[in-house]
Motif scaffolding. Structure first.
Motif, short mmCIF file in Angstrom:
data_model
loop_
_atom_site.label_atom_id
_atom_site.label_comp_id
_atom_site.label_asym_id
_atom_site.label_seq_id
_atom_site.Cartn_x
_atom_site.Cartn_y
_atom_site.Cartn_z
N PHE A 101 0.82 -1.21 0.00
CA PHE A 101 0.00 0.00 0.00
C PHE A 101 0.86 1.27 0.00
O PHE A 101 0.50 2.29 0.59
N GLY A 102 2.04 1.19 -0.63
CA GLY A 102 2.95 2.32 -0.65
C GLY A 102 2.35 3.55 -1.29
O GLY A 102 2.51 4.67 -0.79
N LYS A 103 1.64 3.38 -2.41
CA LYS A 103 1.03 4.52 -3.10
C LYS A 103 -0.06 5.16 -2.24
O LYS A 103 -0.20 6.39 -2.22
N ALA A 104 -0.82 4.33 -1.53
CA ALA A 104 -1.87 4.88 -0.66
C ALA A 104 -1.26 5.67 0.50
O ALA A 104 -1.74 6.74 0.87
N ILE A 105 -0.18 5.12 1.07
CA ILE A 105 0.50 5.81 2.17
C ILE A 105 1.06 7.14 1.69
O ILE A 105 0.93 8.18 2.36
N TYR A 106 1.67 7.13 0.52
CA TYR A 106 2.23 8.36 -0.03
C TYR A 106 1.12 9.37 -0.33
O TYR A 106 1.30 10.57 -0.12
N GLY A 107 -0.02 8.88 -0.81
CA GLY A 107 -1.14 9.79 -1.05
C GLY A 107 -1.64 10.46 0.21
O GLY A 107 -1.96 11.65 0.23
N LEU A 108 -1.69 9.69 1.32
CA LEU A 108 -2.10 10.27 2.60
C LEU A 108 -1.10 11.33 3.08
O LEU A 108 -1.49 12.37 3.63
#
Length: 274
Positions: A101-108
């Motif tokens: 979920f790296g992209k989701a974490i970066y989005g947050l």
């Protein structure tokens, strides 16, 4: 050299001079005002005939800068090293490792960049009060760490995205794990990036005004910028003393930037090239 190149150089030089004057003239005005006679109200930019250098000593004593500098140093030490270390590790993980979920974490984290301090000050106040931290330096340090982390991760991730993949592959061939690759190869090569980030975080912590003013009642536990609020309330009509105190606050930030300006410019240039 063609006429167009000469015109371009003249234009560029003129813009740089205008920007330099835009930054320097206010400081010169503050400096000349700080040397004026105590209690006077200088007008414009003019060197006083009899400079009063003791105004800086008076401002230092009146604002209790010894306690404020000590408090600011403790806050900076509590914020900058840990935040830079965490942001560097997180930036490397999001850029070089396959984080779930790296992209989701970066989005947050990017959402965190859009949140201004002013919008968070009220919930922070009640949260810190419920934890019993209101009025302590931890009430400044912990929110600053959280508020600075999104930008830190964004900054370091951008650097590690431009890292040479061949270095990571060579480390894997030599039997190095992700942690060894990070510590022995990528971290030394990122010195300019994380040192520039340290300067930015130092400036953000040292010059933090709103959080100390709202979350800490004792002026001696605030930053020097936050302590300036109490100083201004007592000496707001004394423009000379106020300018002298403001210059004392600016001086550490200016010295830090001058010492590390090469690393800062190098990091910006690397980002521009990438």
């Amino acid at each position: 050299m063609t006429s167009s190149a000469v015109a371009h150089r003249i234009t560029r030089t003129g813009i740089l001079i205008a920007l330099m004057l835009f930054a320097i003239v206010p400081l010169l005005s503050m400096f000349s005002t700080a040397l004026a006679a105590p209690g006077s109200t200088p007008v414009g930019l003019s060197w006083p005939s009899d400079p009063h250098w003791h105004n800086f000593v008076d401002a230092w004593s009146a604002a209790n800068f010894v306690a404020l500098f000590r408090s600011s140093t403790l806050i900076v030490l509590g914020v900058v090293p840990g935040t830079v270390a965490m942001a560097t590790a997180a930036g490397y993980a999001l850029a070089q490792l396959k984080v779930p979920f790296g992209k989701a974490i970066y989005g947050l984290l990017l959402v965190g960049l859009t949140l201004p301090f002013e919008a968070l000050i009220t919930p922070l106040y009640y949260d810190l009060r419920s934890m019993g931290l209101l009025g302590t330096r931890a009430a400044i340090i912990l929110p600053l760490i959280g508020l600075l982390m999104p930008f830190g991760v964004f900054w370091m991730r951008a650097h590690f995205l431009g890292a040479e993949p061949a270095l990571t592959e060579a480390a894997k061939v030599d039997g190095a794990g992700p942690w060894q690759t990070f510590c022995r190869i990528h971290l030394p090569l990122a010195t300019s990036a994380w040192s520039a980030l340290s300067v930015l975080f130092f400036l953000a912590s040292w010059n933090q005004y709103l959080l100390p003013l709202v979350l800490v009642d004792d002026p001696t536990k605030r930053t020097v910028a936050g302590g300036l609020g109490a100083f201004q309330g007592q000496h707001g009509t004394d423009i000379v003393l106020l300018c002298a105190g403001s210059l004392l606050i600016i001086l550490p930030s200016l010295l830090i930037f001058l010492v590390f300006q090469r690393n800062f410019v190098k990091a910006l240039m690397q980002g521009a090239v990438k």
